[in-house]
Design a protein around this motif. Structure first.
Motif, PDB file in Angstrom:
ATOM      1  N   ARG A  71       0.937  -1.189   0.113  1.00 38.31           N
ATOM      2  CA  ARG A  71      -0.030   0.024   0.119  1.00 38.31           C
ATOM      3  C   ARG A  71       0.893   1.266  -0.036  1.00 38.31           C
ATOM      4  O   ARG A  71       0.357   2.199  -0.748  1.00 38.31           O
ATOM      5  CB  ARG A  71      -1.170   0.042   1.026  1.00 38.31           C
ATOM      6  N   ALA A  72       1.930   1.323   0.774  1.00 37.05           N
ATOM      7  CA  ALA A  72       2.691   2.434   0.943  1.00 37.05           C
ATOM      8  C   ALA A  72       3.487   2.623  -0.380  1.00 37.05           C
ATOM      9  O   ALA A  72       3.524   3.782  -0.924  1.00 37.05           O
ATOM     10  CB  ALA A  72       3.614   2.228   2.171  1.00 37.05           C
ATOM     11  N   SER A  74       2.492   1.991  -3.233  1.00 33.33           N
ATOM     12  CA  SER A  74       1.624   2.404  -4.609  1.00 33.33           C
ATOM     13  C   SER A  74       1.046   3.506  -4.011  1.00 33.33           C
ATOM     14  O   SER A  74      -0.012   3.848  -4.775  1.00 33.33           O
ATOM     15  CB  SER A  74       0.765   1.242  -4.793  1.00 33.33           C
ATOM     16  N   GLY A  75       1.154   4.363  -3.067  1.00 35.05           N
ATOM     17  CA  GLY A  75       0.803   5.434  -2.680  1.00 35.05           C
ATOM     18  C   GLY A  75      -0.515   5.473  -2.011  1.00 35.05           C
ATOM     19  O   GLY A  75      -1.300   6.478  -1.832  1.00 35.05           O
ATOM     20  N   GLN A  76      -0.913   4.424  -1.517  1.00 36.26           N
ATOM     21  CA  GLN A  76      -2.224   4.259  -0.848  1.00 36.26           C
ATOM     22  C   GLN A  76      -1.841   4.514   0.704  1.00 36.26           C
ATOM     23  O   GLN A  76      -0.529   4.400   0.978  1.00 36.26           O
ATOM     24  CB  GLN A  76      -2.678   2.802  -0.767  1.00 36.26           C
ATOM     25  N   GLY A  77      -2.784   5.016   1.405  1.00 32.17           N
ATOM     26  CA  GLY A  77      -2.491   5.511   2.995  1.00 32.17           C
ATOM     27  C   GLY A  77      -2.402   4.122   3.757  1.00 32.17           C
ATOM     28  O   GLY A  77      -2.736   3.123   3.666  1.00 32.17           O
ATOM     29  N   VAL A  78      -1.220   4.673   4.913  1.00 33.68           N
ATOM     30  CA  VAL A  78      -1.012   3.619   5.869  1.00 33.68           C
ATOM     31  C   VAL A  78      -0.857   4.371   7.166  1.00 33.68           C
ATOM     32  O   VAL A  78       0.029   4.139   8.109  1.00 33.68           O
ATOM     33  CB  VAL A  78       0.338   2.758   5.573  1.00 33.68           C
ATOM     34  N   GLN A  79      -1.926   5.191   7.564  1.00 29.38           N
ATOM     35  CA  GLN A  79      -2.093   5.819   8.826  1.00 29.38           C
ATOM     36  C   GLN A  79      -2.108   4.693   9.765  1.00 29.38           C
ATOM     37  O   GLN A  79      -2.773   3.799   9.709  1.00 29.38           O
ATOM     38  CB  GLN A  79      -3.250   6.609   8.757  1.00 29.38           C
ATOM     39  N   ILE A  80      -1.640   5.097  10.954  1.00 28.03           N
ATOM     40  CA  ILE A  80      -1.428   4.239  12.131  1.00 28.03           C
ATOM     41  C   ILE A  80      -2.812   3.488  12.640  1.00 28.03           C
ATOM     42  O   ILE A  80      -3.039   2.268  12.797  1.00 28.03           O
ATOM     43  CB  ILE A  80      -0.680   4.590  13.213  1.00 28.03           C
ATOM     44  N   ALA A  81      -3.941   4.310  12.458  1.00 27.91           N
ATOM     45  CA  ALA A  81      -5.359   3.955  12.874  1.00 27.91           C
ATOM     46  C   ALA A  81      -5.643   2.671  11.927  1.00 27.91           C
ATOM     47  O   ALA A  81      -6.185   1.587  12.083  1.00 27.91           O
ATOM     48  CB  ALA A  81      -6.218   4.973  12.672  1.00 27.91           C
ATOM     49  N   PHE A  82      -5.398   2.848  10.823  1.00 22.31           N
ATOM     50  CA  PHE A  82      -5.814   1.821   9.391  1.00 22.31           C
ATOM     51  C   PHE A  82      -5.072   0.720   9.837  1.00 22.31           C
ATOM     52  O   PHE A  82      -5.451  -0.719   9.733  1.00 22.31           O
ATOM     53  CB  PHE A  82      -5.192   2.206   8.109  1.00 22.31           C
TER      54      PHE A  82
END
Length: 113
Positions: A71-72, A74-82
């Protein structure tokens, strides 16, 4: 079962953010499905596919870690909550079905004995 549950995880995530579930499902699911395939290959999961700890735990860990890395990348989000929510949901999904199956098999063998 793992493929179905990882796809369900992605669909639930999209739906919870009011996103088009089917239209973007592939975009959301692919990192975790690729990581799931890697987890199966690394653990040789086909030898004991229903084993909760021998197979389920490492498949879960590789799916979460690999999915987040992809995900990271490919530019998708990896926020800690996720990361936390994904880890918990995938734990319940990837180990949960195996644990339930193990308990059912154990109960059936006790009844047969």
């Amino acid at each position: 079962m793992d493929i179905v549950l990882v796809t369900v995880f992605a669909a639930i995530g999209r739906a919870s953010h009011a996103e088009d579930v089917l239209g973007g499902l592939g975009i959301t699911a692919w990192p975790f499905l690729v990581a799931l395939a890697a987890g199966w290959a690394v653990t040789l999961a086909w030898r004991a596919p229903a084993a909760p700890l021998r197979t389920g735990a490492p498949v879960w860990a590789i799916t979460v870690a690999g999915g987040m890395l992809l995900r990271a990348a490919s530019g998708q989000g990896v926020q800690i909550a996720f990361v936390i929510v994904a880890s918990i949901v995938l734990l319940l999904f990837l180990i949960g079905w195996r644990l339930i199956g193990s308990l059912v098999r154990r109960a059936r063998s006790r009844r047969a004995a």
